[in-house]
Structures are given as structure tokens and as C-alpha cells.
Design a protein around this motif. Structure first.
Motif, short mmCIF file in Angstrom:
data_model
loop_
_atom_site.label_atom_id
_atom_site.label_comp_id
_atom_site.label_asym_id
_atom_site.label_seq_id
_atom_site.Cartn_x
_atom_site.Cartn_y
_atom_site.Cartn_z
N ARG A 89 -9.91 89.15 -32.92
CA ARG A 89 -10.13 90.53 -33.30
C ARG A 89 -10.76 91.09 -31.90
O ARG A 89 -9.94 92.13 -31.44
N SER A 90 -11.51 90.19 -31.66
CA SER A 90 -12.34 91.04 -29.94
C SER A 90 -12.06 91.46 -28.81
O SER A 90 -11.23 92.25 -28.18
N LYS A 97 -6.28 94.76 -25.12
CA LYS A 97 -5.50 96.22 -25.42
C LYS A 97 -6.37 97.37 -24.46
O LYS A 97 -4.99 98.22 -24.03
N VAL A 98 -7.36 97.69 -23.87
CA VAL A 98 -7.97 98.03 -23.36
C VAL A 98 -7.82 97.50 -21.78
O VAL A 98 -8.07 97.84 -21.41
N GLY A 99 -7.23 96.70 -21.73
CA GLY A 99 -7.42 95.94 -20.15
C GLY A 99 -8.23 95.28 -19.35
O GLY A 99 -8.78 95.21 -18.49
N ASP A 100 -9.39 94.77 -20.33
CA ASP A 100 -10.34 94.33 -20.13
C ASP A 100 -10.36 92.39 -20.44
O ASP A 100 -10.65 92.22 -20.66
N MET A 101 -9.30 92.26 -19.50
CA MET A 101 -9.12 90.82 -19.56
C MET A 101 -9.60 89.58 -18.99
O MET A 101 -9.89 88.66 -19.39
N LYS A 102 -10.98 90.44 -18.35
CA LYS A 102 -11.64 88.86 -18.47
C LYS A 102 -12.58 88.80 -19.35
O LYS A 102 -13.09 87.52 -19.90
N LYS A 103 -12.80 89.66 -20.22
CA LYS A 103 -13.62 89.34 -21.72
C LYS A 103 -12.77 88.78 -21.80
O LYS A 103 -12.54 87.87 -22.85
N TYR A 104 -11.49 89.31 -22.36
CA TYR A 104 -10.73 88.60 -23.12
C TYR A 104 -10.44 86.91 -23.42
O TYR A 104 -10.93 86.08 -23.93
#
Length: 223
Positions: free
Chosen positions: A21-22, A28-35
């Protein structure tokens, strides 16, 4: 009462759900690196690699290398295409070399040489220092691999094949030494002459010959 194993399992599922979920939230907020980082933590490497280029190509290459390292640690041969995709021919060749699959290691090294030629042809500017360093490492790996191949051939009584392994890597001196050690003195002299070795080197070979062979050489060649 709930068994201890069931509790541990439910906690594991809960943690995985939280991470997933995180990851969705970061996407969704555009932080693809963290994804991507969370996908790796969930061991869903393919999802991370699919999204990584949106961060940067360098990030994708680094992540691809990390995945290949993960596979290599488990002796999984599918690590090789990921190394190659990331431009890490050196790591792919090392993977094969460590498994004594020397022909495959040399094939990968050849792939790097071709890429280096294309790079120099397509880019008129000075080759970058990292690329020069990579080329140096590739040359060292070729020498290491051909030396291992040569030693295996020599131990099996194949002095000529051992010599050609060295010669293929441009190591004339080592190739001649293998021929001398295998008793192929005349062939060693012919190789030295054909490859332009100096008179001192050729005289060293002649000194290893018997009287008749040395006489035959002196009749046809001036030293």
C-alpha cells in the motif's frame, strides 16, 4: 487460541500489505524511486525494473545490476542477460569464469570489444575515463580467462592449443613458453619469427634446440 506459527504468518502478511500500500501511495504522488525500493523489498524485482527507467536510465542500470547480483549469488545463470542489459559485460564474464565456463566468458568479452568499437566509431569525442577503465578491466579478464584455458589444455597434453589460447589474447611470450614447455621447439621458433620477435628472443629458443634442429635453423635464418 491462535497458534504461534499462525500469528507469525499473519504478521508477515500484514507487513507485506503495508509495504504494498505504501508503494502504491508513492507511485500516486510520483515518487517512483521509492516505489521501486519497496518493490525490491517485496522481492518483486520485475515490477521495480519495469518502472525504474522513469527515475533515470542510470538508476535502471544500477537496479538491473543489483538484480543480476542477486541472481548470481544464487548461481542462477539468468543473471547474465541482466548484466549485459546493464552494460556490465565484465560482471557477466566473471560469472562464467568463476564457473570455469571459459568459452562463454571469452564470448562475453568479445561482446564488450564490439561495443567499444561502436562507441569509438559513433562518438568522435574522447572516450570517458570510466569506459577506459572498463576496457582495461576487460583486457585483464581476457588474459585471466585465456590463461586458465591454456593451463587446462597444457595439463591435458595439448601444448599447441594451450599456446593458441595465449596467442589469441595477444600474449606472444606466454604462447611461446607453452610451446617450449611442451617440446614444440621448432614450432615455437616459427611462431616467434612470424610474429616479429627480436633476435634475442629467437636465439633463446634456438638455445633450447638439439644440434640438428639448431643447424637447420641457422641454415635458413640469420640471428
Amino acid at each position: 487460541k491462535m497458534r504461534r506459527g499462525s500469528v507469525g504468518n499473519s504478521q508477515g502478511i500484514k507487513k507485506e500489505e503495508i509495504l504494498r500500500r505504501s508503494a502504491e501511495m508513492y507511485a500516486k504522488v510520483g515518487d517512483m524511486k521509492k516505489y521501486c525500493e519497496l518493490m525490491v523489498e517485496l522481492k518483486e524485482w520485475e515490477r521495480a525494473l519495469a518502472v525504474a527507467p522513469s527515475v533515470s536510465i542510470d538508476y535502471w542500470k544500477n537496479l538491473t545490476t543489483d538484480y543480476a547480483n542477486h541472481l548470481a549469488e544464487n548461481l542462477d545463470e539468468t543473471a547474465v542477460p541482466f548484466y549485459l542489459a546493464a552494460g556490465r559485460e565484465d560482471a557477466a564474464a566473471n560469472f562464467y569464469s568463476n564457473r570455469n565456463e571459459n568459452n562463454d566468458a571469452l564470448l562475453v568479452c568479445k561482446s564488450f570489444e564490439n561495443r567499444a568499437k561502436n562507441n569509438s566509431t559513433n562518438n568522435e569525442s574522447k572516450v570517458s575515463e570510466p569506459f577506459e577503465s572498463e576496457a582495461h578491466n576487460n583486457g585483464a579478464l581476457i588474459k585471466k580467462t585465456t590463461t586458465r584455458m591454456a593451463d587446462e589444455y597444457f595439463e591435458n597434453g595439448e601444448a599447441v592449443l594451450a599456446a593458441t589460447s595465449h596467442l589469441a589474447a595477444g600474449d606472444t611470450s606466454a604462447g611461446i613458453q607453452k610451446l617450449l614447455a611442451g617440446g614444440r621447439v621448432l614450432l615455437a621458433f616459427c611462431v616467434a619469427h612470424a610474429l616479429g620477435c627480436n633476435d634475442k628472443q629467437k636465439q633463446m629458443i634456438v638455445d633450447c634446440m638439439g644440434p640438428q634442429e639448431a643447424k637447420a635453423i641457422s641454415t635458413h635464418f640469420e640471428l
